[in-house]
Design an enzyme around this catalytic site. Sequence first.
Site, PDB file in Angstrom:
ATOM      1  N   SER C   9       0.862  -1.151   0.049  1.00 50.97           N
ATOM      2  CA  SER C   9      -0.173  -0.156  -0.022  1.00 50.97           C
ATOM      3  C   SER C   9       0.786   1.266   0.216  1.00 50.97           C
ATOM      4  O   SER C   9       1.840   1.592   0.821  1.00 50.97           O
ATOM      5  CB  SER C   9      -0.875  -0.037   1.272  1.00 50.97           C
ATOM      6  OG  SER C   9      -1.532   1.216   1.389  1.00 50.97           O
ATOM      7  N   HIS C  34      -1.349  -1.338  -4.176  1.00 50.08           N
ATOM      8  CA  HIS C  34      -2.527  -0.958  -3.838  1.00 50.08           C
ATOM      9  C   HIS C  34      -2.495   0.617  -3.422  1.00 50.08           C
ATOM     10  O   HIS C  34      -1.836   1.099  -2.734  1.00 50.08           O
ATOM     11  CB  HIS C  34      -2.736  -1.659  -2.487  1.00 50.08           C
ATOM     12  CG  HIS C  34      -4.050  -1.442  -1.844  1.00 50.08           C
ATOM     13  ND1 HIS C  34      -5.272  -2.007  -2.470  1.00 50.08           N
ATOM     14  CD2 HIS C  34      -4.659  -0.663  -0.952  1.00 50.08           C
ATOM     15  CE1 HIS C  34      -6.315  -1.786  -1.607  1.00 50.08           C
ATOM     16  NE2 HIS C  34      -5.883  -0.838  -0.715  1.00 50.08           N
ATOM     17  N   ASP C  36      -4.549   3.880  -1.785  1.00 52.67           N
ATOM     18  CA  ASP C  36      -5.633   4.245  -1.052  1.00 52.67           C
ATOM     19  C   ASP C  36      -6.242   5.765  -1.177  1.00 52.67           C
ATOM     20  O   ASP C  36      -5.393   6.582  -0.661  1.00 52.67           O
ATOM     21  CB  ASP C  36      -5.535   3.932   0.501  1.00 52.67           C
ATOM     22  CG  ASP C  36      -5.176   2.467   0.884  1.00 52.67           C
ATOM     23  OD1 ASP C  36      -6.086   1.705   0.691  1.00 52.67           O
ATOM     24  OD2 ASP C  36      -4.092   2.091   1.386  1.00 52.67           O
ATOM     25  N   MET C  38      -8.650   8.608  -0.141  1.00 52.67           N
ATOM     26  CA  MET C  38      -9.263   8.865   1.012  1.00 52.67           C
ATOM     27  C   MET C  38      -9.697  10.429   0.752  1.00 52.67           C
ATOM     28  O   MET C  38      -8.719  11.319   0.402  1.00 52.67           O
ATOM     29  CB  MET C  38      -8.841   9.051   2.481  1.00 52.67           C
ATOM     30  CG  MET C  38      -8.091   7.511   2.649  1.00 52.67           C
ATOM     31  SD  MET C  38      -7.190   7.360   4.204  1.00 52.67           S
ATOM     32  CE  MET C  38      -6.612   5.703   3.995  1.00 52.67           C
ATOM     33  N   HIS C  67      -8.268   1.777  -4.349  1.00 51.77           N
ATOM     34  CA  HIS C  67      -9.251   1.544  -3.461  1.00 51.77           C
ATOM     35  C   HIS C  67      -9.712   3.058  -3.058  1.00 51.77           C
ATOM     36  O   HIS C  67      -9.085   3.751  -2.228  1.00 51.77           O
ATOM     37  CB  HIS C  67      -8.736   0.957  -2.105  1.00 51.77           C
ATOM     38  CG  HIS C  67      -9.293   0.761  -0.902  1.00 51.77           C
ATOM     39  ND1 HIS C  67      -9.057   0.293   0.422  1.00 51.77           N
ATOM     40  CD2 HIS C  67     -10.935   0.872  -0.631  1.00 51.77           C
ATOM     41  CE1 HIS C  67      -9.917   0.118   1.172  1.00 51.77           C
ATOM     42  NE2 HIS C  67     -11.180   0.449   0.618  1.00 51.77           N
ATOM     43  N   MET C  69     -12.080   5.275  -1.019  1.00 56.45           N
ATOM     44  CA  MET C  69     -12.483   5.427   0.378  1.00 56.45           C
ATOM     45  C   MET C  69     -13.300   6.863   0.311  1.00 56.45           C
ATOM     46  O   MET C  69     -12.872   7.848   0.908  1.00 56.45           O
ATOM     47  CB  MET C  69     -11.582   5.381   1.390  1.00 56.45           C
ATOM     48  CG  MET C  69     -11.525   3.938   1.713  1.00 56.45           C
ATOM     49  SD  MET C  69      -9.957   3.718   2.846  1.00 56.45           S
ATOM     50  CE  MET C  69      -8.721   3.489   1.646  1.00 56.45           C
ATOM     51  N   MET C 138     -12.056  -5.257   4.900  1.00 57.86           N
ATOM     52  CA  MET C 138     -11.220  -4.336   5.720  1.00 57.86           C
ATOM     53  C   MET C 138     -10.932  -4.931   6.948  1.00 57.86           C
ATOM     54  O   MET C 138     -11.906  -5.258   7.759  1.00 57.86           O
ATOM     55  CB  MET C 138     -11.939  -3.003   5.948  1.00 57.86           C
ATOM     56  CG  MET C 138     -12.160  -2.099   4.827  1.00 57.86           C
ATOM     57  SD  MET C 138     -10.473  -1.472   3.989  1.00 57.86           S
ATOM     58  CE  MET C 138      -9.686  -0.728   5.244  1.00 57.86           C
ATOM     59  N   GLY C 143      -9.034   4.456   6.862  1.00 55.05           N
ATOM     60  CA  GLY C 143      -8.760   5.813   7.304  1.00 55.05           C
ATOM     61  C   GLY C 143      -7.334   6.257   7.644  1.00 55.05           C
ATOM     62  O   GLY C 143      -6.595   6.974   7.127  1.00 55.05           O
ATOM     63  N   PHE C 144      -6.481   5.256   8.149  1.00 52.68           N
ATOM     64  CA  PHE C 144      -5.127   5.328   8.606  1.00 52.68           C
ATOM     65  C   PHE C 144      -4.470   4.026   8.318  1.00 52.68           C
ATOM     66  O   PHE C 144      -4.858   2.831   8.670  1.00 52.68           O
ATOM     67  CB  PHE C 144      -5.370   5.817  10.041  1.00 52.68           C
ATOM     68  CG  PHE C 144      -5.992   6.872  10.122  1.00 52.68           C
ATOM     69  CD1 PHE C 144      -5.557   8.365  10.123  1.00 52.68           C
ATOM     70  CD2 PHE C 144      -7.264   6.717  10.611  1.00 52.68           C
ATOM     71  CE1 PHE C 144      -6.148   9.331  10.327  1.00 52.68           C
ATOM     72  CE2 PHE C 144      -7.984   8.221  10.901  1.00 52.68           C
ATOM     73  CZ  PHE C 144      -7.537   9.352  10.652  1.00 52.68           C
ATOM     74  N   GLY C 146      -1.318   1.381   9.597  1.00 52.07           N
ATOM     75  CA  GLY C 146      -0.481   1.238  11.072  1.00 52.07           C
ATOM     76  C   GLY C 146      -1.530   0.732  12.175  1.00 52.07           C
ATOM     77  O   GLY C 146      -1.215   0.669  13.374  1.00 52.07           O
ATOM     78  N   ASP C 176      -7.180  -6.080   3.685  1.00 49.67           N
ATOM     79  CA  ASP C 176      -6.357  -4.726   3.852  1.00 49.67           C
ATOM     80  C   ASP C 176      -6.551  -4.472   5.421  1.00 49.67           C
ATOM     81  O   ASP C 176      -7.375  -3.765   5.936  1.00 49.67           O
ATOM     82  CB  ASP C 176      -7.195  -3.644   3.046  1.00 49.67           C
ATOM     83  CG  ASP C 176      -6.680  -2.384   2.805  1.00 49.67           C
ATOM     84  OD1 ASP C 176      -5.516  -2.198   3.241  1.00 49.67           O
ATOM     85  OD2 ASP C 176      -7.160  -1.556   2.015  1.00 49.67           O
ATOM     86  N   GLY C 177      -5.360  -4.112   5.877  1.00 48.72           N
ATOM     87  CA  GLY C 177      -5.212  -3.810   7.224  1.00 48.72           C
ATOM     88  C   GLY C 177      -4.721  -4.563   8.102  1.00 48.72           C
ATOM     89  O   GLY C 177      -4.935  -5.728   8.411  1.00 48.72           O
ATOM     90  N   GLY C 198       1.088  -2.479   4.204  1.00 50.73           N
ATOM     91  CA  GLY C 198       1.416  -0.896   4.140  1.00 50.73           C
ATOM     92  C   GLY C 198       2.672  -0.620   5.030  1.00 50.73           C
ATOM     93  O   GLY C 198       3.924  -1.074   4.662  1.00 50.73           O
TER      94      GLY C 198
END
Lengths: 220, 220, 220, 220, 220, 220
Positions: C9, C34, C36, C38, C67, C69, C138, C143-144, C146, C176-177, C198
């Site tokens: 990511s 990937h 993201d 947002m 992706h 968002m 997800m 949104g973030f 880490g 993802d995450g 990521g």
Amino acid sequence: MNSKLIAPSVLAADFANLQRDIEMVNESDADWFHIDIMDGVFVPNISFGMPVLEAISKHAKKTIDVHLMIVDPDRYIKTFANLGSNILTVHYEACTHLHRTLQAIKAEGMKAGVALNPHTNINVLEDTINDIDLVCIMSVNPGFGGQSFIENTYSKVKQLKELITRKNASTRIEIDGGVTNKNAKALVDAGADVLVAGSYVFKSTNQLETIKDLKLIANS
Amino acid sequence: MNSKLIAPSVLAADFANLQRDIEMVNESDADWFHIDIMDGVFVPNISFGMPVLEAISKHAKKTIDVHLMIVDPDRYIKTFANLGSNILTVHYEACTHLHRTLQAIKAEGMKAGVALNPHTNINVLEDTINDIDLVCIMSVNPGFGGQSFIENTYSKVKQLKELITRKNASTRIEIDGGVTNKNAKALVDAGADVLVAGSYVFKSTNQLETIKDLKLIANS
Amino acid sequence: MNSKLIAPSVLAADFANLQRDIEMVNESDADWFHIDIMDGVFVPNISFGMPVLEAISKHAKKTIDVHLMIVDPDRYIKTFANLGSNILTVHYEACTHLHRTLQAIKAEGMKAGVALNPHTNINVLEDTINDIDLVCIMSVNPGFGGQSFIENTYSKVKQLKELITRKNASTRIEIDGGVTNKNAKALVDAGADVLVAGSYVFKSTNQLETIKDLKLIANS
Amino acid sequence: MNSKLIAPSVLAADFANLQRDIEMVNESDADWFHIDIMDGVFVPNISFGMPVLEAISKHAKKTIDVHLMIVDPDRYIKTFANLGSNILTVHYEACTHLHRTLQAIKAEGMKAGVALNPHTNINVLEDTINDIDLVCIMSVNPGFGGQSFIENTYSKVKQLKELITRKNASTRIEIDGGVTNKNAKALVDAGADVLVAGSYVFKSTNQLETIKDLKLIANS
Amino acid sequence: MNSKLIAPSVLAADFANLQRDIEMVNESDADWFHIDIMDGVFVPNISFGMPVLEAISKHAKKTIDVHLMIVDPDRYIKTFANLGSNILTVHYEACTHLHRTLQAIKAEGMKAGVALNPHTNINVLEDTINDIDLVCIMSVNPGFGGQSFIENTYSKVKQLKELITRKNASTRIEIDGGVTNKNAKALVDAGADVLVAGSYVFKSTNQLETIKDLKLIANS
Amino acid sequence: MNSKLIAPSVLAADFANLQRDIEMVNESDADWFHIDIMDGVFVPNISFGMPVLEAISKHAKKTIDVHLMIVDPDRYIKTFANLGSNILTVHYEACTHLHRTLQAIKAEGMKAGVALNPHTNINVLEDTINDIDLVCIMSVNPGFGGQSFIENTYSKVKQLKELITRKNASTRIEIDGGVTNKNAKALVDAGADVLVAGSYVFKSTNQLETIKDLKLIANS
């Protein structure tokens, strides 16, 4: 010379027989078709939209003047151009990026108009008047036909005329709401160029005569 | 006995001559008028609204089945009752308080319907099916006429029929989008009670025959 | 055979030196980029958008998996196609007309994905799974970067796998995450096809090794 | 004395190599970094947000001037303060409670700016000018780089200068959009204090020279 | 042992004399204060908010159970924690990122609840039930006191109980709307843990007795 | 003659004992009850709404002056009329169709007010001043009690007075926020007719004396 224009509003026509009413306007002394598109979100009424305009365009032989009473009109600028609109008017109160919207309308080959709600002051057009082909001053609250004319309109027309003159703009002034043979002359005298008339025309017993009469008064 | 109903969608009629097309439906074997109200916000098209429905109501002699493709339909429930709607259908995806909305529709004397977008699963109606008079399964994406039928619809009709049977509900199943003489029988066999047909009817050369034929197939 | 894919990511890359980080991914065992996007409205963070993706596309030599968002993704489908997206994933929670959105993505020549927030159940895809190329589960709240992996994810992957099998669909499952070498094997065993990583990749001391290791684990 | 400032807009930099471009600005005669944050909702483009600004802040050695083209900016005031913003500018058209927003920005230790869309008249700042450190006059429509300068800007700068003088305010005037060596002198003569330049700087063959040249013209 | 709880809803108290009514609850057999916060946007009524809750907290000596019938509840989680809320319940229909919202509530030291509108099926909680301390099943439509109990509630309680048991969760079930001595036993038998009672308690002639009676029935 | 009015704001009263505080106002030299309705959407606070106003109306024996700090106030005009409001004030910033809203308020038999946020210029009322019974100038940002008075208010009062005189309107000027015995005289001298006072009255040790004193100063 008949420089003052009459624009019958289709909102007051018989929606069961639009072809008949459109042909009446075609044959009349009227100049434009005024088309009120309402979405039920910007105004508390849904009038009609794309498929009805498409049917109107098929029969109309005069300038199609579309007045969008909808939120976020940028979404549909291309669509209305494709449906035959000659003039596309958006509401000041619905446009966060009015300057861009006006350019986008012109880029599609249409004239660009801005409508002002009864409470909105003329001074909000100070920086865009030279980009505007038509200002539609609402003389009733948008949403419904058949309302009474707001007297403060005269003062707005005069202010707008002054702004147009001061800025050396070629913008036309259109009045929408409660126009009749009683106030047509005074509106024109104040500076109006185009008079929209809905119920006054379509609910009259002789529509052709009513239009003819209004046209004569406006140009007297 | 003809228990399966045909509901021609006025969206595909000739908006320049609605009286003529409405009278055709009055004289036909069709059962309901299907009325698609679109606001350009819930769906990417504005079809028509209150004044056009008022004109339709004046001439229509059959059940008026209004399908609201609008955001926050609660605002206009009374208005649509006053305009002569017999059935008022709202979209599941537009209603935060669906149960309240259904009660409000019934309180105005109308039958209450719920429409489901193509991606929305039948199980979202588990807790309200006994309060619903009509479920409208969208077999195309709402917004435009003339689209192709989505094949997954059969599976949704069967699931809905199973839910209605399991809950002992008396809900009718309506199919909206891409209905023709090719799929009518299969839809009815899957459980459909009402078939909406727009372009298929109004773009046909013999509208009365097309309706008659569809009615026969649906009830065969 | 390495059928399980790794998608680093870019959100966790060094935005001051994207070319360098992109080239690292080009040379690595990773399969996809990937991306993201947002908007600060759908999620409480604004990451990056069109001009940054344009810069990424110029250097990226692998599949670009975007992706979104963002609210109302339909507005930007064409834009993302023009910027080189190969896969475009929208959020279930952002789409009122999900079926239409998926068709619109495919009409632009991209693969169509749907992302599900941690609380959204797999059963909402019952009627569209055959139209979906990729489901992005997800495993943290969007949104973030880490954040810690949500354990309920395994159960969702299994349910999704079961749905795909039952419907005979060819949809890929992406996670993802919070993906690391600790959970990669278990995710793949549960049914995952694509692992987004990521911080785990970009904050590691040897990024190429980290990717290689993750790829091996996923395909072991 | 060089009192007129140059603020290169990072929107036109190479997003694949921001560190390089930021260091160029650090070494140049430029005064500020102009940072355009777009959310795709207030404006029809998503530029970049927090993680990219964080990367910029790490390398930037000059004032960071953040221009928020986003809806409801109050949500992110603290976030942008934490990311190193020295000036935070919000759009008049996005702020229902502009006075509160300005106080909230200052409470976080930043200078407070207000941006005006091309159609928005200067007179809307009559009651807040003494609370504003910077007014950013949009000389193109916000959303994209590389657009042509709107000529009406000169008139707006003069009106704003007159307002500032009349109210004895210490507000700076910033021009954003289409600034080049052709209009820089005239803008400064009309009253501008800060010139934002994007494509003009970053698409030039010698960026340092272009900045130096613009700085000289602005202060000649 | 009295494991079933009674939560009088302050919405039905005398707002001219809240201290008196709160002290009555303090001295009664009731367990919690149920606090209905309505914003007039999520529901068609504005009840009361922060300053009224602050006044309640000053006098209340029992658990404060706050039910937010508001849009975008994330904005006010910290505020309600600071005002003394022990439990904070948000509506499923108002939360795009329900999992995040639940974590944010717990991070402030409160118990986290989710309320379901009458039409919302229990299965939407499949992936979050282990993160939820309290599910509030609306047995009337949210917005007003004094409505009639919806019979479908029993079936929802049973489904929820089954979900909680199957997932080995420790979630409590709360019933809100139309609870009286007539249905209390049946609700508890179906699985309810907490009964909210508004008008039934505060409009009764002997409030203490009414609460005592309801408590006995619930625990019989 | 005491033509200048004092309107204690119930927002600063003790919400645990409103009857007591209302009776104090009834017996005081105050003229109106000022009622601040906040929805948490137009302003970042939810104060109280319909049920609390209903309780207030039951005891209040003076004019009820309701100030709506809510979005889309048209939805609740009838409701507030039914709850006993004598004056209904809406925010300029919340009304797309301000002229219609004012007429709708009057049609329900109430006086119609317009409130202006601190940053909103008086000139926006140019076209409606003759339709407005009361202009409420916010001298703090709406949303919370106990804030400091904004000094620019004097200049707004003078401009508004000038507009009222020029248009020969009979509009009253109300000041809301931070009013005390220190600024009351100056406000009245500038043109104010009604002074709202919240914390200053209710947090004082002798409320009756504080009101009496304020009334005397205002009319000195």
